[in-house]
Write an enzyme that holds these catalytic residues in place. Sequence first.
Site, mmCIF file in Angstrom:
data_model
loop_
_atom_site.group_PDB
_atom_site.id
_atom_site.type_symbol
_atom_site.label_atom_id
_atom_site.label_comp_id
_atom_site.label_asym_id
_atom_site.label_seq_id
_atom_site.Cartn_x
_atom_site.Cartn_y
_atom_site.Cartn_z
ATOM 1 N N HIS A 526 0.820 -1.208 0.000
ATOM 2 C CA HIS A 526 0.000 0.000 0.000
ATOM 3 C C HIS A 526 0.855 1.258 0.000
ATOM 4 O O HIS A 526 0.888 2.003 -0.977
ATOM 5 C CB HIS A 526 -0.943 -0.024 1.210
ATOM 6 C CG HIS A 526 -1.843 1.164 1.293
ATOM 7 N ND1 HIS A 526 -2.348 1.628 2.476
ATOM 8 C CD2 HIS A 526 -2.314 2.013 0.342
ATOM 9 C CE1 HIS A 526 -3.108 2.690 2.257
ATOM 10 N NE2 HIS A 526 -3.092 2.948 0.963
ATOM 11 N N HIS A 531 1.610 4.962 -2.820
ATOM 12 C CA HIS A 531 1.773 6.336 -2.334
ATOM 13 C C HIS A 531 3.170 6.890 -2.608
ATOM 14 O O HIS A 531 3.328 7.943 -3.240
ATOM 15 C CB HIS A 531 1.505 6.393 -0.824
ATOM 16 C CG HIS A 531 0.072 6.355 -0.453
ATOM 17 N ND1 HIS A 531 -0.645 7.477 -0.123
ATOM 18 C CD2 HIS A 531 -0.798 5.306 -0.349
ATOM 19 C CE1 HIS A 531 -1.890 7.141 0.174
ATOM 20 N NE2 HIS A 531 -2.009 5.826 0.041
ATOM 21 N N HIS A 717 -3.719 0.971 -6.309
ATOM 22 C CA HIS A 717 -4.000 1.598 -5.019
ATOM 23 C C HIS A 717 -5.384 1.214 -4.505
ATOM 24 O O HIS A 717 -5.545 0.881 -3.325
ATOM 25 C CB HIS A 717 -3.891 3.120 -5.119
ATOM 26 C CG HIS A 717 -4.262 3.799 -3.835
ATOM 27 N ND1 HIS A 717 -5.483 4.406 -3.643
ATOM 28 C CD2 HIS A 717 -3.579 3.928 -2.661
ATOM 29 C CE1 HIS A 717 -5.541 4.888 -2.418
ATOM 30 N NE2 HIS A 717 -4.414 4.618 -1.801
ATOM 31 N N ASN A 721 -6.242 -0.479 -0.846
ATOM 32 C CA ASN A 721 -6.680 0.514 0.145
ATOM 33 C C ASN A 721 -8.117 0.321 0.614
ATOM 34 O O ASN A 721 -8.371 0.245 1.809
ATOM 35 C CB ASN A 721 -6.537 1.932 -0.408
ATOM 36 C CG ASN A 721 -6.902 2.982 0.631
ATOM 37 O OD1 ASN A 721 -6.134 3.259 1.555
ATOM 38 N ND2 ASN A 721 -8.092 3.554 0.514
ATOM 39 N N ILE A 865 -6.167 9.068 -0.895
ATOM 40 C CA ILE A 865 -6.464 8.839 0.509
ATOM 41 C C ILE A 865 -5.653 7.644 1.002
ATOM 42 O O ILE A 865 -5.244 6.810 0.187
ATOM 43 C CB ILE A 865 -7.968 8.587 0.714
ATOM 44 C CG1 ILE A 865 -8.333 8.666 2.205
ATOM 45 C CG2 ILE A 865 -8.391 7.256 0.138
ATOM 46 C CD1 ILE A 865 -9.822 8.697 2.459
#
Length: 865
Positions: A526, A531, A717, A721, A865
């Site tokens: 993740h 990110h 992602h 997530n 997010i």
Amino acid sequence: MFGNANKSSEEQNANKRERMRGTVILMKKNVLDFTDLSSSLLDRLHEFVGKHVSLQLISASQEASDVEGNGMKGKLGKPAYLEDWITTITPLIAGESAFGVTFDWDDDEDIGTPGAFLIRNHHHSEFYLKSMTLENVPGHGVIHFICNSWVYPAHKYKTDRIFFSNKTYLPSETPEPLLKYREEELESLRGDGRGTLQEWDRVYDYAYYNDLGDPDKGAQYARPVLGGSTEYPYPRRGRTGRPPSKTDAKSESRLNLAMSLDIYVPRDERFGHLKLSDFLANALKSIVQVLKPELESLFDSTPEEFDSFEDVFKLYEGGIKLPEGILKNIRDRIHAELLKEILRTDGERFLKFPMPQVIKEDKSAWRTDEEFAREMLAGVNPVIIRCLREFPPASKLDAKVYGNQTSTIKKENIESNMDGLTVHEAIRHKKLFILDHHDALIPYLRRINSTSTKTYASRTILFLQNDGTLKPLAIELSLPHSEGDQYGVISKVFTPADEGVENSIWQLAKAYVAVNDSGVHQLISHWLNTHAVIEPFVIAANRQLSVLHPIHKLLHPHFRDTMNINALARQILINADGFVEATVFPSKYSMEMSSAIYKNWIFPDQALPADLIKRGMAVKDSGSPHGLRLVIEDYPYAVDGLEIWFAIKNWVQDYCSFYYKEDDTVKKDSELQSWWKELREEGHGDKKNEPWWPKMHTREDLIEVCTIIIWVASALHASTNFGQYPYAGFLPNRPTISRRFMPEKGTPEYDELVNNPEKAFLKTITAQLQALIGISLIEILSKHSSDELYLGQRDTPYWTSEVEPLEAFGRFGKKLAQIEERIVTLNSDGKHKNRVGPVNMPYTLLYPSSKDGLTGMGIPNSVAI
């Protein structure tokens, strides 16, 4: 055709003196920021004294360039002003206001075709400029300028703000009157690398991860600098320019959390005013500043454990009642809206959470071996499992440092449970699989276990059954040798058992695997692989690709909010003593461990087909769809993911082929080459000498690179997530910490396991305090915002003026809608057991669209997010 020749000169001059009308859409600051109520009054005052918002059109026409007065730049029209600022009523629901603007168009100031405009804000406050539309432009009709940018008072800028029309140009095809403006705008976005950046700065620049530790607070809060060294390589993050800490000149000073979460990112990268993540920032701050300390004080004075799974279920069915004194402190310090969100008050019960999907239909199915295995294919971390190619499983760790790390799992441990196949036959028929968390953890395990964590490095062997499901055969749990790393590991092998204390031990073995997988998921699958690795692409694109560039327009939606959420993460999630260190088993070594894994990161392998082939989960097969055949036919992440991947790739191919007709165009694109060079040498600078980077010489290079970026930022992602709360909101299913080792015979812990296996299980995994904080966190992080933009969506239909790309984008949207329908069909047909499983939870994480909130589905465009 001869009409103009018959007109009088007076009529022709009258036509040239026509005025051109425009409509400007913006949002005033006082509407977006209710804490700054004075801005409206001061802006009105500025209007009264003649300090207006002015706009000047810039010609894109060669014949209207101003060689002498403007240095080969497009000719400027006369200043025009936003009309009726004072009397325009702002609709508070949408927050948008429409203003008229009138541009003169006469003999002396004929600017030809407008290609851009300058804007000067002489008001007191900034505003958010959405767009300007020119109507009835001679020879062109309507021209759209898509802005989506904060415009601060003019004195805050060194150069005037410029916005270009939605026409797209390669650098070599840019009209000469716009070329200088194009170059200067990029220069301003790069900044000069000096000073502390302020909120109105629009600078995109690089820095190391040297802001995670807080050495001024004490030695226990110091953390190594990630990036810029062979020991701790890392992707770059956005520079803030904050001064160094007093204690360590290599570490950047940190913001005082009690004062602000206002970490610098370029203003246009900040969350939108409607975004749930605005709320997210405040909710996270409230949890870390208020809820976490209050709960810690409660559990310090009255230590609590979950005694049974029924105690855990109460979190979702009734909540936990907090002492009135603690509740009052929380109420006094948290805004009512946030209190309702993070405490879930319900009468006298508090801390009540939504029911996670994994226990919604069946409260015990999560404990089955089938569900344990299924989640490796259709859970929140389906990107680790691989096909076993050798037995016993080997290690890639340096034997000179770590000794013999080869697995101690033997054939006799597993062959009795393999439908009559030998290990050799099962490997040849691609029937054996492994979830391997051994090599990633062993180098850090001795240090990790010196903290409150007590865990193992794990290997899990699984067998593919005839019905397409996986069956776990054995789990190996390993610890570093007590006499030193060079002596290898001490390992124990556990096999399935259906009853008695052996079953309780097997359930604990699976829990240790889940702890490993939770940490690797959060830190690697993740955080690192979506990110962190995407942020350098965001920075490089804004520094080197003009907004006029086709690749900027292609990728820009997939960069939305990434820098902002990453900045928040550095401040309160992945920092020293932050949420991750408090709730995930590697504790203070979490980010350092992710740096070690980044050493093996390879950009081309982030392509889904390449990843599946590398893990042995797919093989090339010209007779199969997309030229790939999955080794496990019912692998929901891969089945849905490949559909999404190739839909993205087809869209990217259609788009890039419109602007790049041949390979030579790619090679000669100066901005594209600068972007790719800087991305490799600066953004991922610790990887710059790796030979695997695509050369960016061909259209195929460009298409593959852009497809990977979009895949990682969107679908990859989403898959790692938005399933966090549905799967891990029930902590026993995916515990994040283990607090004691497997009990040995003759110990009180073993006796407890015999007499009360549920209590022993719960005393081994994540404690109640960490569970409450962790569940609060992942609930917030698993939600979609109200203004989410999903794959196949854009915030305006006028993002480009070219018809063919717009049509291709329409086809992309239709393809995604077809994929949605196909996923629904697959989930409901009953043949594919891995899509629903014993918990009766359909795999929806790669369902392209979603409503807002906690849905467990939907692919947003970006890592937001």
